[in-house]
Design an enzyme around this catalytic site. Structure first.
Site, PDB file in Angstrom:
ATOM      1  N   ASP A 126       0.851  -1.223  -0.067  1.00  0.00           N
ATOM      2  CA  ASP A 126      -0.032  -0.303  -0.158  1.00  0.00           C
ATOM      3  C   ASP A 126       0.980   1.177  -0.082  1.00  0.00           C
ATOM      4  O   ASP A 126       1.811   1.392   0.898  1.00  0.00           O
ATOM      5  CB  ASP A 126      -0.714  -0.011   1.370  1.00  0.00           C
TER       6      ASP A 126
ATOM      7  N   HIS B 186      -1.072   4.266  -0.229  1.00  0.00           N
ATOM      8  CA  HIS B 186      -1.884   5.394   0.315  1.00  0.00           C
ATOM      9  C   HIS B 186      -1.951   6.646  -0.651  1.00  0.00           C
ATOM     10  O   HIS B 186      -2.070   7.781  -0.011  1.00  0.00           O
ATOM     11  CB  HIS B 186      -1.370   5.506   1.736  1.00  0.00           C
TER      12      HIS B 186
ATOM     13  N   GLU C 220      -1.208  -0.862  -4.049  1.00  0.00           N
ATOM     14  CA  GLU C 220      -2.647  -0.187  -4.100  1.00  0.00           C
ATOM     15  C   GLU C 220      -2.110   1.204  -3.742  1.00  0.00           C
ATOM     16  O   GLU C 220      -1.106   1.743  -2.988  1.00  0.00           O
ATOM     17  CB  GLU C 220      -2.833  -0.831  -2.459  1.00  0.00           C
TER      18      GLU C 220
ATOM     19  N   GLU D 161     -10.441   2.633  -2.537  1.00  0.00           N
ATOM     20  CA  GLU D 161     -10.920   2.932  -0.925  1.00  0.00           C
ATOM     21  C   GLU D 161     -11.451   4.436  -1.083  1.00  0.00           C
ATOM     22  O   GLU D 161     -12.225   4.843  -0.055  1.00  0.00           O
ATOM     23  CB  GLU D 161      -9.497   2.879  -0.290  1.00  0.00           C
TER      24      GLU D 161
ATOM     25  N   HIS E 107     -11.700  -3.104   0.842  1.00  0.00           N
ATOM     26  CA  HIS E 107     -10.873  -2.104   1.858  1.00  0.00           C
ATOM     27  C   HIS E 107     -11.816  -2.327   3.185  1.00  0.00           C
ATOM     28  O   HIS E 107     -12.922  -2.457   3.161  1.00  0.00           O
ATOM     29  CB  HIS E 107     -10.488  -0.784   1.521  1.00  0.00           C
TER      30      HIS E 107
END
Length: 434
Positions: free
Chosen positions: A250, A252, A276, A302, A352
């Site tokens: 991830d 973010h 991700e 997400e 998520h």
């Protein structure tokens, strides 16, 4: 003048049988043959004070924990049936949003009309922020509670209301504590998650704003030394867990397009399940170009809201895997619509999930109901903090020994809010289920 006599118990039962028989006739024979055994019979045997058509919402209450990260709602009815729901992330300061939506759109209404109620909440908020963010997050908690309530009223699990199930258990991956640590420690923790808890997939974060190798604290580029640090971390994880465990990474959304391409390319040798959110959610075109530049699968979603938020990314071919958060994207029905739309693009569905176990099990019902489900997120802190056990009522084990959530044939979601357990974690200064 004649007074209308109150219906007798036998008349009520007859009315209920009539209602259930008509409902059952609307379901195809093939569905009944392959789905939950005896749906109509189960509904018939369920004890109810009166017909489901007489249900009315009488009140909505809510509580917040984790410094307002998590919103829990309860929807009450005139028959004593209570629905439970949860939302996360975009719920800070939304106590009065819950009350506003409840008063305007829910109280006095029949909760069986879930799609209509959700649409009325959404349309009623077109000038209040109902396109994304906090408004949609609150609506998500309420919509989820409606599904739980309906399942209890009819005596069936939520997945049955969503059309039945493709699978009996839901595979999860562990979002592993200790991300951004030294490579050796990340490898150790990954192996512990696999050996101790039976997970077949793990996830680590590799973005780090405090990394001393960053050349600038504000731009979203990646330095050569940062990239080396990331690669060494994931190399250590792969070495620790071996070739047969899936690894997710991830970012973010904290990099620009060029950096995203470099990271995806650098991690190709480690056969990731996905990379991700390499770039911010508002840049689906960048996602698409990164995806074209690498063999590393790209995942996102997400921070996309409602079905329309996924339309453009899917049209662009932006991702290999979509990951709506079912505690903030608009609700369980909305999550199923997103998954089904993605299925028409041959894209996998991997939600998520950073909620407590009420949210996890609610998500599992959606995951069971769609063909393109891949895997669901799970948090390691479930195993490390008593809070996650105390805030819910649930009879059973959270996970199987091999890392799955097992579906159960119980009415509604199958998990409820434990108000007393939550009370000591409640956010100060905000009314708590009042």
């Amino acid at each position: 003048m004649f007074m209308k006599a109150s219906p007798s118990t036998s008349q009520k039962q007859s009315s209920r049988r009539s209602f259930l028989s008509k409902a059952a006739l609307g379901i195809s024979g093939a569905f009944l043959a392959t789905s939950y055994d005896g749906l109509a019979q189960s509904m018939e045997k369920t004890s109810k004070p009166s017909a489901p058509s007489d249900l009315k919402i009488t009140d909505v209450k809510c509580g917040f924990i984790r410094n307002q990260h998590s919103l829990f709602v309860k929807i009450y009815t005139n028959q004593g049936i209570v629905g439970h729901g949860q939302a996360v992330d975009g719920v800070y300061g939304t106590y009065y949003v819950v009350k506003h939506l409840a008063q305007l759109h829910l109280i006095g209404q029949n909760p069986l009309n879930i799609h209509r109620l959700q649409e009325e909440m959404r349309r009623g908020g077109l000038f209040k922020g109902a396109q994304a963010g906090m408004y949609v997050c609150v609506m998500t908690a309420l919509e989820t509670a409606l599904w739980d309530l309906l399942g209890k009223a009819l005596g069936v699990p939520v997945y049955q209301l969503l059309g039945g199930k493709f699978r009996d258990k839901i595979r999860v991956y562990c979002d592993t504590a200790g991300s951004r640590l030294e490579p050796k420690e990340m490898g150790r923790r990954a192996k512990e998650d696999v050996d101790k808890y039976g997970f077949t997939a793990v996830k680590f974060d590799i973005d780090d704003r405090t990394d001393p190798n960053k050349l600038d604290p504000y731009n979203w580029s990646v330095s050569i030394r940062e990239l080396k640090r990331m690669e060494s971390q994931i190399a250590a994880v792969r070495q620790a867990v071996g070739p047969d465990i899936d690894i997710c990474v991830d970012c973010h959304g904290r990099f620009d397009e060029s950096a995203g391409m470099k990271i995806a390319k650098a991690l190709e040798p480690y056969n990731l399940m996905w990379l991700e959110e390499p770039v911010p959610a508002e840049s689906p075109e960048s996602y698409a170009r990164i995806r074209e530049s690498t063999t590393t699968p790209i995942c996102g979603g997400e921070n996309w809201y409602l079905t329309h938020g996924f339309r453009r990314p899917l049209e662009l071919g932006a991702v290999d895997i979509i990951m709506p958060d079912l505690q903030k994207c608009g609700g369980l029905g909305e999550g199923q619509r997103i998954a089904n739309m993605a299925n028409t693009y041959n894209v996998s569905f991997a939600p998520h999930m950073v909620a407590e176990y009420l949210g996890a099990m609610a998500s599992a019902h959606v995951c069971a109901s769609v063909p393109n489900f891949l895997i669901l997120e799970w948090q390691i802190y479930y195993h490390e903090s008593d809070m996650y056990k105390e805030v819910v009522k649930f009879d059973g084990s959270f996970l199987t020994k091999d890392g799955y959530i097992e579906l159960r044939n119980v009415p509604g979601i199958g998990v409820e809010i434990n108000e007393e357990g939550m009370r000591k974690y409640a956010t100060p200064g905000i009314p708590f289920f009042e």
